[in-house]
Design a protein around this motif. Structure first.
Motif, PDB file in Angstrom:
ATOM      1  N   TYR A   1       2.561  91.959 -42.964  1.00  0.00           N
ATOM      2  CA  TYR A   1       1.338  92.621 -42.499  1.00  0.00           C
ATOM      3  C   TYR A   1       1.636  94.080 -42.129  1.00  0.00           C
ATOM      4  N   ARG A   2       0.768  95.007 -42.556  1.00  0.00           N
ATOM      5  CA  ARG A   2       0.998  96.441 -42.318  1.00  0.00           C
ATOM      6  C   ARG A   2      -0.189  97.048 -41.573  1.00  0.00           C
ATOM      7  N   SER A   3       0.109  97.659 -40.429  1.00  0.00           N
ATOM      8  CA  SER A   3      -0.895  98.429 -39.673  1.00  0.00           C
ATOM      9  C   SER A   3      -2.185  97.643 -39.433  1.00  0.00           C
ATOM     10  N   VAL A   4      -2.016  96.408 -39.024  1.00  0.00           N
ATOM     11  CA  VAL A   4      -3.173  95.577 -38.653  1.00  0.00           C
ATOM     12  C   VAL A   4      -2.844  94.872 -37.344  1.00  0.00           C
ATOM     13  N   THR A   5      -3.845  94.311 -36.736  1.00  0.00           N
ATOM     14  CA  THR A   5      -3.603  93.531 -35.520  1.00  0.00           C
ATOM     15  C   THR A   5      -3.685  92.048 -35.845  1.00  0.00           C
ATOM     16  N   LEU A   6      -2.605  91.345 -35.519  1.00  0.00           N
ATOM     17  CA  LEU A   6      -2.586  89.898 -35.742  1.00  0.00           C
ATOM     18  C   LEU A   6      -3.142  89.193 -34.514  1.00  0.00           C
ATOM     19  N   LYS A   7      -3.839  88.102 -34.806  1.00  0.00           N
ATOM     20  CA  LYS A   7      -4.450  87.335 -33.730  1.00  0.00           C
ATOM     21  C   LYS A   7      -3.800  85.950 -33.702  1.00  0.00           C
ATOM     22  N   GLU A   8      -3.507  85.478 -32.491  1.00  0.00           N
ATOM     23  CA  GLU A   8      -2.963  84.119 -32.372  1.00  0.00           C
ATOM     24  C   GLU A   8      -4.128  83.129 -32.442  1.00  0.00           C
ATOM     25  N   LEU A   9      -3.946  82.045 -33.195  1.00  0.00           N
ATOM     26  CA  LEU A   9      -5.092  81.204 -33.558  1.00  0.00           C
ATOM     27  C   LEU A   9      -5.203  79.882 -32.801  1.00  0.00           C
ATOM     28  N   THR A  10      -4.208  79.525 -31.984  1.00  0.00           N
ATOM     29  CA  THR A  10      -4.280  78.198 -31.354  1.00  0.00           C
ATOM     30  C   THR A  10      -4.907  78.244 -29.959  1.00  0.00           C
TER      31      THR A  10
END
Ligand code: ZN
Length: 409
Positions: A372-381
């Motif tokens: 992943y590049r220059s994005v915000t990851l979200k935790e899904l649980t």
């Protein structure tokens, strides 16, 4: 079409009295809504023990709860009509229905003299359906050979000989054989082959050449290369139950060493032919089940969920994982970090995901290189964590103690 998520729609000793088909029929719409798209039913035929049997000791393959035989009309699960209604209802809910095919051994025959054994054997079968009558020549040893190609199964006296012409004809070759009848008339979409390690893979190949359908073998081996060879021997028509992965999950999550997950299971060499599982009616030894389910529902392979784990277990967490599986767990798999306490893997498709297992007793965090590049990851649980990935794909991930976190877009 191959299913995305299979549900094993029974467990050992489900409620008796012939109510199970109707019980399942009342649930198919809910399962479909949560992303399950196939159900595997217990063996439907009348068996020794009649209404008490779980179906793994078949007597009359053409009595699915229609004839007064072995003490009852219904099987443990219901009548043929109720089974037909269940299949129709499942199809209306867009679920495929897989049959459990028990053709290694038979049970419940009468005594007759058996010249190949020089003694009386329980090998005389006179089914009320009038179809597939059997005697000593249908079993091993007979005039063809002493035994078949599989490993000994413990049912040698009534171990069906698939080389015998009438056995082949009634099981899958005749237009009114069991396989044709179940597929075309009953409407089954596929097959789970019980005890597949105990007879030749050519049987499965021949069956599938005749009638088709998605299929997998239940081969009791921890050797992924043996499963690989078995799949080849079916002409690549069948998948196999990933027992090697099951053992690896047990060693990783109960044995507290996540390095057991590296290159584990049939999924590591042939993911498109692996049916993965955490528990079933034969094997239910993994205590840390949710970690194991998080693994199979984020990794490659076709996951099969056990009825009791869904309906009497952590249904909300499983529903969330099924949704993640169907919407994000795409593409190949890369292991990004591997240690005793921590394991981080990425699914490389779109949108893909990163799963982080933490087997220690405290929160862990790790800076890791992702796709992943220059994005915000979200935790899904449900932790609420968000983590920015920088322009090189570096991202700081966290995972809760003795649990897992799943990150995606
Ligand atoms: Zn044979």
């Amino acid at each position: 079409m191959q299913a995305r998520v299979i549900l094993q729609a029974f467990y050992w000793d489900v409620p008796g009295g012939g109510v199970w088909w109707n019980t399942l029929a009342s649930q198919v719409e809910e399962w479909s809504a949560m992303g399950i798209d196939a159900i595997w039913l217990p063996p439907a035929q009348k068996s020794q023990g009649g209404a008490l049997s779980m179906g793994y000791n078949p007597y009359d393959y053409f009595d699915l709860g229609k004839y007064d035989q072995l003490g009852s009309v219904k099987t443990r699960f219901g009548s043929e009509q109720e089974l037909r209604r269940l299949i129709q209802k499942a199809h209306a809910a867009k679920l495929q229905v897989y049959a459990d095919i028990v053709i290694n051994h038979n049970s419940g025959g009468a005594l007759e003299y058996n010249p190949w054994r020089g003694q009386n054997t329980w090998t005389k079968f006179t089914p009320a359906s009038g179809k597939f009558p059997r005697d000593k020549k249908s079993f091993h040893p007979n005039s063809i050979h002493n035994s078949d190609e599989g490993v000994a199964s413990g049912y040698e006296q009534t171990d069906l000989c698939h080389k015998e012409a009438e056995v082949q004809d009634w099981l899958w070759k005749r237009p009114d054989s069991m396989a044709h009848w179940m597929k075309q008339d009953l409407g089954f979409d596929g097959w789970r082959f019980d005890y597949a390690h105990a007879f030749g893979a050519w049987v499965v190949k021949s069956w599938l050449t005749e009638v088709g359908g998605f299929a997998w073998g239940d081969n009791w081996t921890g050797d992924k290369w043996m499963l690989n060879s078995w799949i080849d021997a079916t002409g690549e028509k069948a998948s196999a139950l990933d027992y090697p992965l099951y053992y690896a999950l047990d060693n990783a999550f109960d044995g507290n060493n996540l390095q057991n997950l590296n290159d584990a299971g049939l999924i590591s060499i042939r993911p498109d032919k692996a049916v993965t599982f955490v528990a079933n009616h034969d094997s239910d030894a993994i205590a840390n089940k949710m970690q194991a389910y998080a693994f199979i529902l984020t990794h490659e392979g076709t996951p099969c969920i056990f009825y009791r784990d869904l309906e009497s277990g952590e249904k909300d967490r499983l529903k969330k994982l099924i949704n993640i599986h169907n919407t994000r767990a795409k593409g190949t798999t890369s292991v990004l970090y591997s240690g005793v306490d921590e394991y981080i893997a990425q699914r490389n498709g779109k949108p893909g995901l990163v799963i982080y297992f933490n087997q220690s007793n405290q929160w862990k965090s790790r800076q890791i290189q992702t796709k992943y590049r220059s994005v915000t990851l979200k935790e899904l649980t449900g932790t609420g964590i968000t983590s920015p990935a920088d322009s090189q794909g570096r991202v700081l991930l966290k995972a809760p103690p003795r649990s897992y976190a799943i990150y995606s877009l």
